[in-house]
Design a protein around this motif. Structure first.
Motif, PDB file in Angstrom:
ATOM      1  N   LEU A   1     -39.661  37.379   6.187  1.00 31.51           N
ATOM      2  CA  LEU A   1     -38.959  38.044   5.091  1.00 31.51           C
ATOM      3  C   LEU A   1     -39.080  39.551   5.234  1.00 31.51           C
ATOM      4  N   ASN A   2     -38.283  40.243   4.454  1.00 31.71           N
ATOM      5  CA  ASN A   2     -38.309  41.700   4.400  1.00 31.71           C
ATOM      6  C   ASN A   2     -39.714  42.154   3.974  1.00 31.71           C
ATOM      7  N   PRO A   3     -40.374  43.033   4.731  1.00 29.72           N
ATOM      8  CA  PRO A   3     -41.736  43.442   4.382  1.00 29.72           C
ATOM      9  C   PRO A   3     -41.794  44.446   3.226  1.00 29.72           C
ATOM     10  N   ASN A   4     -40.662  44.973   2.815  1.00 30.30           N
ATOM     11  CA  ASN A   4     -40.643  46.014   1.785  1.00 30.30           C
ATOM     12  C   ASN A   4     -40.433  45.463   0.375  1.00 30.30           C
TER      13      ASN A   4
ATOM     14  N   VAL B   1     -48.073  25.184   2.483  1.00 31.09           N
ATOM     15  CA  VAL B   1     -47.541  26.527   2.687  1.00 31.09           C
ATOM     16  C   VAL B   1     -48.658  27.392   3.231  1.00 31.09           C
ATOM     17  N   ASP B   2     -48.349  28.148   4.279  1.00 28.83           N
ATOM     18  CA  ASP B   2     -49.311  29.068   4.871  1.00 28.83           C
ATOM     19  C   ASP B   2     -48.678  30.459   4.852  1.00 28.83           C
ATOM     20  N   GLU B   3     -49.238  31.350   4.037  1.00 28.14           N
ATOM     21  CA  GLU B   3     -48.715  32.721   3.922  1.00 28.14           C
ATOM     22  C   GLU B   3     -49.572  33.653   4.761  1.00 28.14           C
ATOM     23  N   TRP B   4     -48.941  34.303   5.709  1.00 24.50           N
ATOM     24  CA  TRP B   4     -49.660  35.277   6.531  1.00 24.50           C
ATOM     25  C   TRP B   4     -49.498  36.694   5.990  1.00 24.50           C
ATOM     26  N   GLY B   5     -48.550  36.916   5.116  1.00 21.57           N
ATOM     27  CA  GLY B   5     -48.340  38.241   4.562  1.00 21.57           C
ATOM     28  C   GLY B   5     -47.620  39.151   5.546  1.00 21.57           C
TER      29      GLY B   5
ATOM     30  N   VAL C   1     -44.538  37.002   6.710  1.00 25.93           N
ATOM     31  CA  VAL C   1     -44.440  35.738   7.426  1.00 25.93           C
ATOM     32  C   VAL C   1     -44.906  34.583   6.550  1.00 25.93           C
ATOM     33  N   LEU C   2     -44.083  33.513   6.504  1.00 24.68           N
ATOM     34  CA  LEU C   2     -44.379  32.295   5.754  1.00 24.68           C
ATOM     35  C   LEU C   2     -44.176  31.085   6.656  1.00 24.68           C
ATOM     36  N   PHE C   3     -45.062  30.101   6.539  1.00 26.74           N
ATOM     37  CA  PHE C   3     -44.935  28.834   7.255  1.00 26.74           C
ATOM     38  C   PHE C   3     -44.978  27.703   6.240  1.00 26.74           C
ATOM     39  N   TYR C   4     -43.987  26.833   6.279  1.00 26.36           N
ATOM     40  CA  TYR C   4     -43.933  25.671   5.405  1.00 26.36           C
ATOM     41  C   TYR C   4     -44.039  24.404   6.240  1.00 26.36           C
ATOM     42  N   LYS C   5     -44.819  23.427   5.770  1.00 29.72           N
ATOM     43  CA  LYS C   5     -44.846  22.080   6.344  1.00 29.72           C
ATOM     44  C   LYS C   5     -43.981  21.226   5.432  1.00 29.72           C
ATOM     45  N   LEU C   6     -42.942  20.607   6.003  1.00 33.33           N
ATOM     46  CA  LEU C   6     -41.973  19.852   5.212  1.00 33.33           C
ATOM     47  C   LEU C   6     -41.864  18.425   5.696  1.00 33.33           C
ATOM     48  N   GLU C   7     -41.387  17.580   4.797  1.00 31.49           N
ATOM     49  CA  GLU C   7     -41.072  16.203   5.142  1.00 31.49           C
ATOM     50  C   GLU C   7     -39.773  15.848   4.444  1.00 31.49           C
TER      51      GLU C   7
ATOM     52  N   ARG D   1     -35.645  36.068   9.576  1.00 34.19           N
ATOM     53  CA  ARG D   1     -35.581  35.044  10.615  1.00 34.19           C
ATOM     54  C   ARG D   1     -35.916  33.683  10.006  1.00 34.19           C
ATOM     55  N   VAL D   2     -35.253  32.651  10.532  1.00 33.96           N
ATOM     56  CA  VAL D   2     -35.494  31.271  10.120  1.00 33.96           C
ATOM     57  C   VAL D   2     -35.640  30.432  11.386  1.00 33.96           C
TER      58      VAL D   2
END
Length: 118
Positions: free
Chosen positions: A10-13, A40-44, A60-66, A87-88
């Protein structure tokens, strides 16, 4: 059901209110497309390997989905049109390989081989 990893930059601003709003919209989109969020794993804010839209950083965000495989294409399309999503990347998790691999015989000791040659 298959499991997926959703990686977002995502946008860092963004301030905290805007960031919370973006995350809520992402969760609403996932619920609407019948995907279950397993984690959900947020790296910031992180420094990126290369600038995206002239920004050297990204949130940066990471999602585990099913969910069913039909949700992947609409999800990617909907997230890519958001202004604050840079980015996706959606990847399907592979099942672990549970085959039994036979052990290799031990290699002979090199010193023992040298002694035999003498």
């Amino acid at each position: 059901m298959p499991q997926y990893d959703l990686n977002l930059v995502l946008n860092p601003n963004l301030d905290t209110a805007q960031l919370g709003h973006e995350k809520d919209l992402i969760l609403q989109t996932l619920e609407r497309l019948s995907a279950q969020v397993k984690g959900v794993d947020e790296w910031g804010n992180r420094r990126l390997a290369y600038p995206m839209q002239k920004d050297p950083q990204g949130y940066v965000l990471f999602y585990k989905l099913e969910g069913p495989k039909e949700f992947v294409a609409p999800l990617e399309k909907e997230l890519k049109i958001r202004d604050n999503v840079r980015r996706v990347m959606i990847t399907r998790e592979r099942a672990p390989d549970l085959r039994v691999v036979p052990a290799r015989p031990p290699k002979p000791d090199r010193e023992r081989d040298r002694d035999r040659d003498r």
